[in-house]
Design an enzyme around this catalytic site. Structure first.
Site, short mmCIF file in Angstrom:
data_model
loop_
_atom_site.label_atom_id
_atom_site.label_comp_id
_atom_site.label_asym_id
_atom_site.label_seq_id
_atom_site.Cartn_x
_atom_site.Cartn_y
_atom_site.Cartn_z
N CYS A 1 1.02 -1.33 0.14
CA CYS A 1 -0.06 0.09 -0.15
C CYS A 1 0.85 1.59 0.00
CB CYS A 1 -0.94 -0.21 1.10
SG CYS A 1 -1.98 1.37 1.18
N CYS B 1 -19.56 -6.83 4.67
CA CYS B 1 -18.31 -5.37 4.80
C CYS B 1 -17.03 -4.64 3.95
CB CYS B 1 -18.71 -5.30 5.95
SG CYS B 1 -17.33 -3.88 6.55
N ARG C 1 -17.25 -2.59 18.91
CA ARG C 1 -16.14 -3.94 18.26
C ARG C 1 -15.11 -4.13 19.23
NH1 ARG C 1 -15.85 -4.94 12.33
NH2 ARG C 1 -18.02 -5.56 12.90
N CYS D 1 0.21 0.59 10.52
CA CYS D 1 0.41 -0.52 9.42
C CYS D 1 1.74 -2.19 8.88
CB CYS D 1 -0.87 0.33 7.94
SG CYS D 1 -1.63 -1.12 7.14
N CYS E 1 -16.11 -9.20 6.22
CA CYS E 1 -15.49 -7.82 5.96
C CYS E 1 -14.74 -8.71 5.17
CB CYS E 1 -15.28 -7.47 7.40
SG CYS E 1 -16.26 -7.95 8.65
S1 SF4 Z 1 -4.18 1.33 6.86
FE1 SF4 Z 1 -2.30 0.09 5.66
S2 SF4 Z 1 -3.36 -0.93 4.09
FE2 SF4 Z 1 -4.79 0.61 4.78
S3 SF4 Z 1 -4.36 2.94 3.88
FE3 SF4 Z 1 -2.78 2.72 5.58
S4 SF4 Z 1 -0.93 1.89 5.12
FE4 SF4 Z 1 -2.68 0.95 3.55
#
Ligand code: SF4
Length: 335
Positions: free
Chosen positions: A66, A141, A273, A73, A110
């Site tokens: 990403c 979801c 949740r 993350c 989800c």
């Molecule tokens: S949480 Fe992770 S997957 Fe979602 S936008 Fe941020 S970097 Fe990307």
């Protein structure tokens, strides 16, 4: 030149909804611990059957790589976390997993994709996937990131029930955690989701070096969304090696329980949740969260790319606590 209309949902709620200032939410956080849990338990019982727990299964349908820089993350391409990138899975593979989830009692499936946001060709594939999952009789979801105009309508038409889009943290703390988008980008997509008639799943993460005031700011921002989100995931940071928050300060368990209780009191009709971070919580702490008004969990051994308690362990814990999976029949029945 074309101009884009930014749809930002109002943070000033309808007069019939109570306005939650950060100070008011902070005062709730400061309530003596057991008194706070007791009040939250009372609110919970006014709106839900406290014995019924809504079970959702979360599957990563596109993993890693990403471009965003969310500091918590492991799927960001900017950090070295060992996550294996995986392109969008095919319908057959997803359906296989959805069938297993259903057979194990999940009511909602989800699906998460690690994108800044989907491209139009991704939405075409997603609609095919959503239709197929819906045909199994599961609620659906999706969490696919920022949406362009018209995408929420396409997802809704395919049969999507909920769109998950967390506001992550308090507006004042946002820049400490994410640099590639801002708080209003999230509100903009939430506005599109509501306008399309989708239900909203929106929560945040605690334990990211925020202050209590900032935790109160997160809950106040959620509670002042109009209408309030139907589903509110409260995540405890899972510290992943390689991410900027790998060494975040430990949050005391009582502070997490307080956050659940405050979410329950300020959003009485929402599902609260108990989400990421459950793997690191003792059974006693989880029981206290249920007492404080949590009534939904992610069920299954993986939460996108981090571990979640084994389903068998969850079944055992639910049996010990005399809790049962939520169904249409037991949803409102008081135990
Ligand atoms: S949480 Fe992770 S997957 Fe979602 S936008 Fe941020 S970097 Fe990307």
């Amino acid at each position: 030149m074309t101009t884009t209309t930014i749809q930002i949902p109002s943070l000033t709620p309808h007069p019939s909804l109570e306005y939650w200032s950060v100070c008011k939410v902070e005062a709730l956080f400061e309530t003596p611990f057991l008194e706070l849990v007791y009040r939250a338990a009372q609110v919970h019982r006014e709106h839900f059957n406290p014995q019924a727990i809504q079970l959702s299964t979360l599957m990563s349908i596109k993993t890693g790589g990403c471009p965003e820089d969310c500091g918590y993350c492991p799927q960001s391409a900017r950090y070295h976390t060992g996550v294996q990138n995986q392109q969008l899975l095919c319908v057959e593979e997803i359906i296989e997993k959805a069938k297993i989830a259903k057979s194990r009692g999940a009511g909602r499936f989800c699906m998460g994709a690690a994108w800044r946001g989907p491209k139009p060709k991704d939405v075409e594939k997603l609609t095919e996937i959503i239709k197929a999952v819906k045909e199994l009789g599961l609620e659906t979801c999706g969490t696919f990131g920022l949406l362009q105009d018209g995408m929420a309508e396409d997802l809704k038409e395919a049969g999507l029930d909920y769109y998950n889009h967390n506001i992550d943290t308090a507006p004042e703390h946002y820049k400490e955690i994410i640099g590639t988008r801002d708080f209003d980008d999230r509100l903009n997509t939430l506005g599109k989701v509501r306008k399309a008639g989708l239900k909203v799943c929106c929560g945040g993460i605690v334990g990211m070096n925020e202050t209590r005031k900032e935790r109160a700011g997160l809950i106040a921002s959620l509670a002042n969304l109009d209408p309030q989100p139907e589903s509110v995931p409260i995540n405890q940071l899972v510290k992943v090696e390689g991410t900027p928050l790998a060494d975040a300060q430990e949050l005391d368990w009582t502070e997490f329980v307080r956050t659940i209780a405050v979410a329950r009191i300020t959003m009485p009709k929402s599902y609260v949740r108990l989400s990421a971070g459950r793997q690191g919580m003792s059974e006693e702490m989880q029981a206290m969260c249920f007492m404080a008004g949590a009534n939904s969990i992610f069920y299954g051994d993986k939460l996108l790319v981090t571990a979640n308690p084994e389903e068998d362990g969850d079944q055992l814990l639910m049996a010990k606590l005399d809790l049962e999976p939520e169904t249409e029949e037991n949803r409102l029945k008081q135990g």
